[in-house]
Design a protein around this motif. Structure first.
Motif, PDB file in Angstrom:
ATOM      1  N   ASP A 185       0.763  -1.138   0.029  1.00  0.00           N
ATOM      2  CA  ASP A 185      -0.019   0.078  -0.027  1.00  0.00           C
ATOM      3  C   ASP A 185       0.842   1.378   0.085  1.00  0.00           C
ATOM      4  OD1 ASP A 185      -2.269  -1.568   0.188  1.00  0.00           O
ATOM      5  OD2 ASP A 185      -2.190  -1.556   2.304  1.00  0.00           O
ATOM      6  N   MET A 186       1.776   1.240   0.942  1.00  0.00           N
ATOM      7  CA  MET A 186       2.577   2.709   1.122  1.00  0.00           C
ATOM      8  C   MET A 186       3.650   2.662  -0.220  1.00  0.00           C
ATOM      9  SD  MET A 186       1.151   3.893   3.925  1.00  0.00           S
ATOM     10  CE  MET A 186      -0.159   3.278   2.995  1.00  0.00           C
ATOM     11  N   ALA A 187       4.417   1.870  -0.148  1.00  0.00           N
ATOM     12  CA  ALA A 187       5.318   1.766  -1.257  1.00  0.00           C
ATOM     13  C   ALA A 187       4.640   2.156  -2.782  1.00  0.00           C
ATOM     14  CB  ALA A 187       6.182   0.574  -1.277  1.00  0.00           C
ATOM     15  N   GLY A 188       3.580   1.495  -2.871  1.00  0.00           N
ATOM     16  CA  GLY A 188       2.838   1.499  -4.103  1.00  0.00           C
ATOM     17  C   GLY A 188       2.175   2.650  -4.427  1.00  0.00           C
ATOM     18  N   ALA A 189       1.511   3.687  -3.254  1.00  0.00           N
ATOM     19  CA  ALA A 189       1.128   4.728  -3.571  1.00  0.00           C
ATOM     20  C   ALA A 189       2.215   5.888  -3.716  1.00  0.00           C
ATOM     21  CB  ALA A 189       0.278   5.506  -2.123  1.00  0.00           C
ATOM     22  N   ARG A 190       3.375   5.684  -2.868  1.00  0.00           N
ATOM     23  CA  ARG A 190       4.445   6.506  -2.890  1.00  0.00           C
ATOM     24  C   ARG A 190       4.957   6.421  -4.536  1.00  0.00           C
ATOM     25  NH1 ARG A 190       9.695   4.959   0.131  1.00  0.00           N
ATOM     26  NH2 ARG A 190       9.432   2.989  -1.436  1.00  0.00           N
ATOM     27  N   ARG A 195       0.036  10.945  -1.761  1.00  0.00           N
ATOM     28  CA  ARG A 195       0.038  10.971  -0.375  1.00  0.00           C
ATOM     29  C   ARG A 195      -0.540   9.818   0.067  1.00  0.00           C
ATOM     30  NH1 ARG A 195      -2.296  16.916   0.056  1.00  0.00           N
ATOM     31  NH2 ARG A 195      -3.691  16.040  -1.566  1.00  0.00           N
ATOM     32  N   HIS A 196       0.125   9.262   1.198  1.00  0.00           N
ATOM     33  CA  HIS A 196      -0.320   7.996   1.893  1.00  0.00           C
ATOM     34  C   HIS A 196      -0.351   8.070   3.377  1.00  0.00           C
ATOM     35  CE1 HIS A 196       3.800   7.989   0.439  1.00  0.00           C
ATOM     36  NE2 HIS A 196       4.258   7.619   1.366  1.00  0.00           N
ATOM     37  N   ILE A 197      -1.440   7.432   3.997  1.00  0.00           N
ATOM     38  CA  ILE A 197      -1.315   7.229   5.402  1.00  0.00           C
ATOM     39  C   ILE A 197      -1.395   5.829   5.710  1.00  0.00           C
ATOM     40  CG2 ILE A 197      -2.940   7.630   7.471  1.00  0.00           C
ATOM     41  CD1 ILE A 197      -4.301   9.974   5.795  1.00  0.00           C
ATOM     42  N   TRP A 198      -0.277   5.433   6.723  1.00  0.00           N
ATOM     43  CA  TRP A 198      -0.219   4.031   7.186  1.00  0.00           C
ATOM     44  C   TRP A 198      -0.949   3.837   8.432  1.00  0.00           C
ATOM     45  CZ3 TRP A 198       4.552   2.096  10.246  1.00  0.00           C
ATOM     46  CH2 TRP A 198       4.613   0.628  10.270  1.00  0.00           C
ATOM     47  N   LEU A 199      -1.962   2.736   8.097  1.00  0.00           N
ATOM     48  CA  LEU A 199      -2.948   2.080   9.209  1.00  0.00           C
ATOM     49  C   LEU A 199      -1.949   1.077   9.785  1.00  0.00           C
ATOM     50  CD1 LEU A 199      -5.243   2.138  10.956  1.00  0.00           C
ATOM     51  CD2 LEU A 199      -6.292   0.499   9.129  1.00  0.00           C
ATOM     52  N   ALA A 200      -1.014   1.467  11.235  1.00  0.00           N
ATOM     53  CA  ALA A 200      -0.360   0.536  11.702  1.00  0.00           C
ATOM     54  C   ALA A 200      -0.946  -0.417  12.458  1.00  0.00           C
ATOM     55  CB  ALA A 200       0.899   1.546  12.240  1.00  0.00           C
ATOM     56  N   GLY A 201      -1.993   0.020  12.914  1.00  0.00           N
ATOM     57  CA  GLY A 201      -2.803  -0.641  13.973  1.00  0.00           C
ATOM     58  C   GLY A 201      -2.391  -0.472  15.414  1.00  0.00           C
ATOM     59  N   ALA A 202      -3.198  -1.191  16.403  1.00  0.00           N
ATOM     60  CA  ALA A 202      -2.955  -0.868  17.673  1.00  0.00           C
ATOM     61  C   ALA A 202      -1.874  -1.275  18.304  1.00  0.00           C
ATOM     62  CB  ALA A 202      -4.294  -1.349  18.567  1.00  0.00           C
ATOM     63  N   GLU A 203      -1.323  -2.341  17.653  1.00  0.00           N
ATOM     64  CA  GLU A 203      -0.087  -2.921  18.296  1.00  0.00           C
ATOM     65  C   GLU A 203       1.140  -1.926  17.823  1.00  0.00           C
ATOM     66  OE1 GLU A 203       0.147  -6.963  17.113  1.00  0.00           O
ATOM     67  OE2 GLU A 203      -1.954  -7.449  17.726  1.00  0.00           O
ATOM     68  N   GLU A 204       2.220  -2.049  18.760  1.00  0.00           N
ATOM     69  CA  GLU A 204       3.403  -1.174  18.330  1.00  0.00           C
ATOM     70  C   GLU A 204       4.155  -1.923  16.955  1.00  0.00           C
ATOM     71  OE1 GLU A 204       5.683   1.857  18.795  1.00  0.00           O
ATOM     72  OE2 GLU A 204       3.968   1.408  20.210  1.00  0.00           O
ATOM     73  N   THR A 206       6.825  -2.677  14.193  1.00  0.00           N
ATOM     74  CA  THR A 206       8.108  -3.250  14.196  1.00  0.00           C
ATOM     75  C   THR A 206       9.107  -2.336  13.091  1.00  0.00           C
ATOM     76  OG1 THR A 206       7.839  -5.357  13.047  1.00  0.00           O
ATOM     77  CG2 THR A 206       7.507  -5.486  15.428  1.00  0.00           C
ATOM     78  N   ALA A 207       8.311  -1.766  12.097  1.00  0.00           N
ATOM     79  CA  ALA A 207       8.604  -1.266  11.126  1.00  0.00           C
ATOM     80  C   ALA A 207       8.581   0.324  10.991  1.00  0.00           C
ATOM     81  CB  ALA A 207       8.330  -1.781   9.792  1.00  0.00           C
ATOM     82  N   ASN A 208       9.303   0.885  10.007  1.00  0.00           N
ATOM     83  CA  ASN A 208       9.251   2.407  10.116  1.00  0.00           C
ATOM     84  C   ASN A 208       8.490   2.922   8.925  1.00  0.00           C
ATOM     85  OD1 ASN A 208      10.928   3.044  12.388  1.00  0.00           O
ATOM     86  ND2 ASN A 208      12.586   2.581  11.275  1.00  0.00           N
ATOM     87  N   PRO A 209       7.756   3.757   9.105  1.00  0.00           N
ATOM     88  CA  PRO A 209       7.041   4.301   7.859  1.00  0.00           C
ATOM     89  C   PRO A 209       7.871   4.364   6.637  1.00  0.00           C
ATOM     90  CG  PRO A 209       6.541   5.848   9.702  1.00  0.00           C
ATOM     91  CD  PRO A 209       7.507   4.899   9.927  1.00  0.00           C
ATOM     92  N   ARG A 215       2.218  10.048   7.577  1.00  0.00           N
ATOM     93  CA  ARG A 215       1.245   9.983   8.931  1.00  0.00           C
ATOM     94  C   ARG A 215       1.036   8.449   9.116  1.00  0.00           C
ATOM     95  NH1 ARG A 215      -1.948  14.467  10.425  1.00  0.00           N
ATOM     96  NH2 ARG A 215      -1.849  16.310   8.985  1.00  0.00           N
ATOM     97  N   ARG A 216       0.905   8.425  10.387  1.00  0.00           N
ATOM     98  CA  ARG A 216       0.604   6.812  10.953  1.00  0.00           C
ATOM     99  C   ARG A 216      -0.440   6.814  11.852  1.00  0.00           C
ATOM    100  NH1 ARG A 216       5.775   3.957  13.496  1.00  0.00           N
ATOM    101  NH2 ARG A 216       5.426   5.479  15.147  1.00  0.00           N
ATOM    102  N   ILE A 217      -1.386   6.070  11.712  1.00  0.00           N
ATOM    103  CA  ILE A 217      -2.472   5.996  12.612  1.00  0.00           C
ATOM    104  C   ILE A 217      -2.686   4.667  13.208  1.00  0.00           C
ATOM    105  CG2 ILE A 217      -3.695   7.804  11.545  1.00  0.00           C
ATOM    106  CD1 ILE A 217      -5.390   5.829   9.942  1.00  0.00           C
ATOM    107  N   ARG A 218      -3.394   4.606  14.296  1.00  0.00           N
ATOM    108  CA  ARG A 218      -3.474   3.252  14.726  1.00  0.00           C
ATOM    109  C   ARG A 218      -4.921   2.605  14.590  1.00  0.00           C
ATOM    110  NH1 ARG A 218       0.131   1.776  18.585  1.00  0.00           N
ATOM    111  NH2 ARG A 218       1.722   3.362  19.264  1.00  0.00           N
ATOM    112  N   SER A 219      -5.776   3.626  14.302  1.00  0.00           N
ATOM    113  CA  SER A 219      -7.288   3.087  14.037  1.00  0.00           C
ATOM    114  C   SER A 219      -8.059   3.927  12.771  1.00  0.00           C
ATOM    115  CB  SER A 219      -8.122   2.944  14.984  1.00  0.00           C
ATOM    116  OG  SER A 219      -8.539   4.306  15.410  1.00  0.00           O
ATOM    117  N   LEU A 220      -8.711   3.381  11.890  1.00  0.00           N
ATOM    118  CA  LEU A 220      -9.389   4.138  11.019  1.00  0.00           C
ATOM    119  C   LEU A 220     -10.138   5.242  11.473  1.00  0.00           C
ATOM    120  CD1 LEU A 220      -8.960   3.249   7.948  1.00  0.00           C
ATOM    121  CD2 LEU A 220     -11.417   2.474   7.859  1.00  0.00           C
ATOM    122  N   GLY A 221     -10.654   5.419  12.639  1.00  0.00           N
ATOM    123  CA  GLY A 221     -11.303   6.319  13.208  1.00  0.00           C
ATOM    124  C   GLY A 221     -10.396   7.653  13.407  1.00  0.00           C
ATOM    125  N   GLU A 222      -9.132   7.535  13.365  1.00  0.00           N
ATOM    126  CA  GLU A 222      -8.158   8.619  13.505  1.00  0.00           C
ATOM    127  C   GLU A 222      -8.228   9.595  12.248  1.00  0.00           C
ATOM    128  OE1 GLU A 222      -4.367   7.952  14.995  1.00  0.00           O
ATOM    129  OE2 GLU A 222      -5.170   6.224  16.014  1.00  0.00           O
TER     130      GLU A 222
END
Length: 228
Positions: A185-190, A195-204, A206-209, A215-222
């Motif tokens: 998703d992110m590499a493809g959009a780039r 522009r791209h927003i990474w939905l990284a999820g609630a868990e921490e 292990t990778a960097n954007p 932008r990095r969000i933990r839930s879609l509601g953000e």
């Protein structure tokens, strides 16, 4: 809306709209383990990918969300050679229930976004994305649904993103992509200048954007604070 605001917002489906950042493979793995299957991640991952690949382009476009999940889980269970056949049924039932709960929770946000932006989905799917979105109750919010099995290319191939942009009638610079996968998703959009927003999820994570200022969000509601 300012000159810097996007005219369109595109989403991934699996792991994004239906799970707030947790991919299908990870969810299926955890559910099999929760139902008592003894399997390591190293053994599970290639078996999941094999079952997943076997469905691409083979499901009729009318295949329901429920049947799609059942076919996928049955394929994984067969590869695992589980002694208890009822495990697959329970995994599929729980997976679908969790997905529909998340989709229902995200519906008010999608409704609001659809009033302000042109929306699209770009998904590496099986050929029945439209039917699945119907079953999920979200089809009406989207102006473009791009299913990799229908267009013949998968993320991160730039062509699949261009299909969506053309269908929406916008340029890449006027769109934002939201997804949970860094390599797809992110590499493809780039790659297409979106522009791209990474939905990284609630868990921490292990990778960097993929980009320093992503932008990095933990839930879609953000997205409400970002796009509305």
């Amino acid at each position: 809306m300012t000159a810097n605001d996007p005219a369109a917002v595109l989403f991934d489906f699996g792991g994004t709209l239906d799970a707030d950042g947790l991919p299908w493979k990870e969810r299926v793995f955890r559910l099999f383990r929760a139902e008592g299957a003894v399997v390591t991640r190293e053994r599970f991952d290639p078996l999941f990918y094999g079952a997943d690949d076997a469905l691409v382009g083979t499901l009729p476009s009318t295949t329901s969300f429920e049947d799609t999940v059942a076919r996928l889980v049955d394929g994984v269970a067969a590869a695992l050679q589980l002694p208890d056949p009822s495990i697959a049924h329970r995994v599929a039932r729980r997976f679908l229930a969790d997905a529909l709960t998340t989709l229902t929770s995200n519906t008010p946000l999608l409704r609001e976004l659809a009033q302000r932006y042109r929306l699209g989905i770009v998904s590496n799917f099986y050929g029945n994305l439209a039917r699945v979105c119907d079953d999920a109750g979200i089809h009406s919010f989207f102006d473009a649904l791009v299913d990799s099995a229908e267009v013949g290319c998968e993320k991160p191939d730039p062509r699949i993103f261009q299909h969506a942009l053309q269908a929406l009638g916008v340029t890449a610079s006027a769109a934002t992509f939201v997804g949970d996968s860094l390599p797809r998703d992110m590499a493809g959009a780039r790659g297409v200048g979106m522009r791209h927003i990474w939905l990284a999820g609630a868990e921490e994570p292990t990778a960097n954007p993929c980009c320093r200022d992503d932008r990095r969000i933990r839930s879609l509601g953000e997205l409400e604070a970002i796009l509305l």
